[in-house]
Design a protein around this motif. Structure first.
Motif, PDB file in Angstrom:
ATOM      1  N   PRO A 118       0.822  -1.215   0.000  1.00  0.00           N
ATOM      2  CA  PRO A 118       0.000   0.000   0.000  1.00  0.00           C
ATOM      3  C   PRO A 118       0.865   1.279   0.000  1.00  0.00           C
ATOM      4  O   PRO A 118       2.073   1.219   0.226  1.00  0.00           O
ATOM      5  N   GLN A 119       0.221   2.383  -0.193  1.00  0.00           N
ATOM      6  CA  GLN A 119       0.894   3.679  -0.199  1.00  0.00           C
ATOM      7  C   GLN A 119       1.140   4.150   1.237  1.00  0.00           C
ATOM      8  O   GLN A 119       0.254   4.059   2.085  1.00  0.00           O
ATOM      9  N   TRP A 120       2.358   4.664   1.501  1.00  0.00           N
ATOM     10  CA  TRP A 120       2.650   5.316   2.792  1.00  0.00           C
ATOM     11  C   TRP A 120       2.081   6.721   2.684  1.00  0.00           C
ATOM     12  O   TRP A 120       2.580   7.539   1.916  1.00  0.00           O
ATOM     13  N   THR A 121       1.035   7.013   3.427  1.00  0.00           N
ATOM     14  CA  THR A 121       0.246   8.212   3.134  1.00  0.00           C
ATOM     15  C   THR A 121       0.758   9.505   3.769  1.00  0.00           C
ATOM     16  O   THR A 121       0.436  10.582   3.315  1.00  0.00           O
ATOM     17  N   HIS A 122       1.541   9.415   4.857  1.00  0.00           N
ATOM     18  CA  HIS A 122       2.005  10.637   5.519  1.00  0.00           C
ATOM     19  C   HIS A 122       3.455  10.941   5.153  1.00  0.00           C
ATOM     20  O   HIS A 122       4.197  10.053   4.775  1.00  0.00           O
ATOM     21  N   ASP A 123       3.823  12.205   5.289  1.00  0.00           N
ATOM     22  CA  ASP A 123       5.220  12.593   5.094  1.00  0.00           C
ATOM     23  C   ASP A 123       6.059  12.061   6.245  1.00  0.00           C
ATOM     24  O   ASP A 123       5.567  11.912   7.360  1.00  0.00           O
ATOM     25  N   GLY A 124       7.333  11.844   5.973  1.00  0.00           N
ATOM     26  CA  GLY A 124       8.269  11.511   7.039  1.00  0.00           C
ATOM     27  C   GLY A 124       8.028  10.133   7.622  1.00  0.00           C
ATOM     28  O   GLY A 124       7.510   9.230   6.955  1.00  0.00           O
ATOM     29  N   SER A 125       8.386   9.992   8.887  1.00  0.00           N
ATOM     30  CA  SER A 125       8.326   8.655   9.492  1.00  0.00           C
ATOM     31  C   SER A 125       7.677   8.684  10.862  1.00  0.00           C
ATOM     32  O   SER A 125       7.892   7.811  11.685  1.00  0.00           O
ATOM     33  N   SER A 126       6.847   9.709  11.116  1.00  0.00           N
ATOM     34  CA  SER A 126       6.227   9.813  12.434  1.00  0.00           C
ATOM     35  C   SER A 126       4.841   9.175  12.487  1.00  0.00           C
ATOM     36  O   SER A 126       4.245   9.060  13.545  1.00  0.00           O
ATOM     37  N   ARG A 127       4.322   8.790  11.326  1.00  0.00           N
ATOM     38  CA  ARG A 127       3.021   8.088  11.286  1.00  0.00           C
ATOM     39  C   ARG A 127       3.241   6.772  10.555  1.00  0.00           C
ATOM     40  O   ARG A 127       3.566   6.767   9.376  1.00  0.00           O
TER      41      ARG A 127
END
Ligand SMILES: [Fe+2]
Lengths: 158, 418
Positions: free
Chosen positions: B11-20
């Protein structure tokens, strides 16, 4: 005829009462099965047989046993479970110097809420028992377990 | 490369960065296959053991790198070799004992033998069985002994600690660990001879990354681990610092214990009981060691599979071996130093009550990891939050943060192209 005051029956009762105490969840009574100066350990068989001293639980006095009870009750967050001990008849290996050396096989099942029973731990008790005015007490109870790979955790004593 | 690594299955990683962090990171089989290939089997070093476990010529240890069974062996010249535990012939996993001593490897199935470097030495009836002037069987004329060794791994040993990689082009271990982390590694492993004092083995029903996250997360330490807080071993307000390598993949949490009292860090904690005293204080009777140079605890995470613990006088390596998306095996090797006196050896053993599958401050980690995985498998589209202390990552002088965890996912996303 079974003599109601036979020494062997007393020993068998010690084993049965101990298991019942833990299976009933009466943790606070568990240290009372031991002398003040005592040893309790739960140790994987590989360490025991290779003379590697590490145990997963190693308590060196009744005070430490009480501390374990406190730790389990008040600090150690865990999934709740029942445990059920199945313990073989004790095998007396030596009687000398006012002490009984005895051993028994044990199987401890863990039953979590909404899960099927699973084997928590299987192994052998290696015990040193002394007679006291309050009955037989453990001077040492070593739980040497064959089930070296532990399914996550062991919280309660066995 | 596995040909079933189908990007459309991720699936797509929907948030920026790596905090979510989306739950599917812990459950998706395609993600997991890619992790095995990219994180465990190439470009990375994995911890596999200590030299003290195989001190003599012929000593071997069986372990795992990722999901693959491997054997470490001490060669005649003193070098440590690592080979995959798969016979070149029919693929039998021939080594069954955890430890032992052999001058060569023998597969019991057809008695193919190998030297301790993994070179094939002998194939029974290679030239066939001669009987009455007739030759029965035999390997084809073009079968070459030299072409069929066991799979050999690259090995690096630093101050008694053994790492291995299936990737012979992996960067040097020292570069891999990096200049920020290396001093902390060398603090414990400075060349002193180690003494193994025993093993604990757990199988934990959660994704392997959760174990790395757990140790990279000092935010939970003063909260989940009531026992630590109650007996003053670690607290949210003590002098601490967090260090990471340039990639964000490795981390160090170093902290110094202060005097025990209540204070700000325990206010509002449901768990704090000021009046509690141990009946027998030997478990927390800690003797500072000169080599600590300050910190009373240093927890080091080397990506992907190692945790090095120095907590007071108790030390262990903890090795992660993934088993599918939802489980990993976790092996604790507790150790001391060969020149420990009796008193120190006892302290290390006593303090081990805090750690491992029944440990006062470790059993609860395993428990909560399972609680997390239970949810991850129920709704893979849900998203976990790791924003304590911000959204970025980097060094820190306090522990009220999840930044080391964010660093790991920043690196993970890069390597995984997710
Ligand atoms: Fe923890």
């Amino acid at each position: 005829m079974l003599a109601p005051n036979s020494d062997y029956l007393a020993l068998q009762n010690l084993y049965s009462d101990y298991a019942t105490c833990l299976d009933d969840g009466h943790l606070e009574e568990w240290p009372e099965f031991f002398l003040d100066e005592c040893e309790y350990r739960i140790q994987p068989r590989e360490n025991y047989e290779r003379s590697l001293p590490l145990s997963i639980m190693w308590l060196e006095s009744k005070g430490m046993l009480k501390d374990r009870v406190y730790g389990v009750r008040n600090t150690l967050y865990h999934d709740p479970y029942y445990q059920r001990h199945v313990v073989s008849a004790p095998r007396v290996t030596r009687i000398a110097g006012g002490e009984i050396r005895s051993e028994a096989n044990y199987l401890v099942l863990r039953i979590k809420r909404d899960e099927l029973p699973e084997i928590l731990n299987v192994g052998r008790y290696i015990d040193t028992v002394r007679e006291t005015p309050d009955g037989l007490k453990f001077k040492a109870r070593l739980c040497i377990f064959d089930s070296e790979l532990i399914q996550n955790s062991i919280i309660y004593p066995i | 490369m596995l040909n079933h690594d189908d990007s459309s299955a991720i699936p797509q990683w929907t948030h920026d960065g790596s905090s979510r962090i989306p739950f599917w990171v812990y459950t998706n089989p395609t993600v997991y296959e890619r992790e095995l290939e990219r994180v465990f089997y190439s470009k990375h070093w994995n911890y596999v053991g200590l030299e003290a476990e195989i001190p003599n010529h012929g000593d071997f240890k069986r372990t795992k790198l990722g999901e693959r069974s491997i054997i470490l062996a001490r060669d005649a010249d003193g070098a440590v070799n690592a080979v995959e535990n798969i016979c070149a012939h029919r693929g039998a996993q021939f080594c069954r004992e955890r430890f032992g001593n052999n001058k060569e490897f023998l597969c019991p199935y057809h008695q193919w033998t190998y030297d301790l470097k993994g070179n094939l030495l002998g194939v029974p009836f290679r030239r066939g069985l001669k009987k009455g002037g007739e030759v029965r069987g035999g390997m084809p004329a073009d079968f070459s002994i030299a072409d069929h060794p066991l799979t050999k791994l690259k090995v690096a040993v630093r101050n008694g600690v053994i790492f291995a990689s299936f990737d012979h082009d992996v960067e040097p271990l020292e570069d891999y660990v990096g200049p920020e982390i290396l001093p902390y590694f060398d603090r414990t492993f400075d060349g002193r001879r180690l003494k193994v004092i025993g093993y604990s083995r757990q199988r934990i029903s959660s994704n392997w990354k959760l174990m790395q996250e757990n140790i990279k997360d000092p935010y939970h330490v003063g909260l989940l681990h009531t026992w630590f807080v109650m007996f003053g071993l670690i607290r949210g307000d003590q002098k601490s610092h967090l260090v990471m390598d340039a990639h964000g993949r490795h981390g160090v949490m170093a902290s110094t214990r202060e005097a025990v009292d209540g204070g700000e860090a325990t206010k509002g904690l449901n768990s704090f009981k000021q009046d509690m005293k141990l009946n027998d204080t030997r478990i927390i009777d800690i003797k500072p060691e000169p080599w600590w140079n300050g910190p009373t605890v240093v927890m080091l995470t080397l990506f992907p599979n190692l945790i090095v613990q120095q907590q007071s006088n108790s030390m262990s390596t903890r090795q992660i071996m993934p088993r599918g998306t939802g489980a990993f095996d976790f092996v604790w090797t507790h150790f001391g130093f060969e020149n420990d006196d009796q008193d120190m050896a006892l302290r290390r053993l006593r303090q081990a009550n805090m750690f491992g599958p029944a440990g006062y401050v470790s059993a609860d980690d395993g428990e909560v990891l399972e609680f997390c995985q239970d949810s991850y498998e129920q709704d893979t589209n849900h998203i976990a939050i790791a924003e304590q202390g911000g959204k970025d990552w980097g060094p820190s002088n306090h522990v009220i943060t999840e930044n080391v965890l964010r660093g790991m996912y920043a690196y993970w996303r890069k390597v995984m192209e997710i």
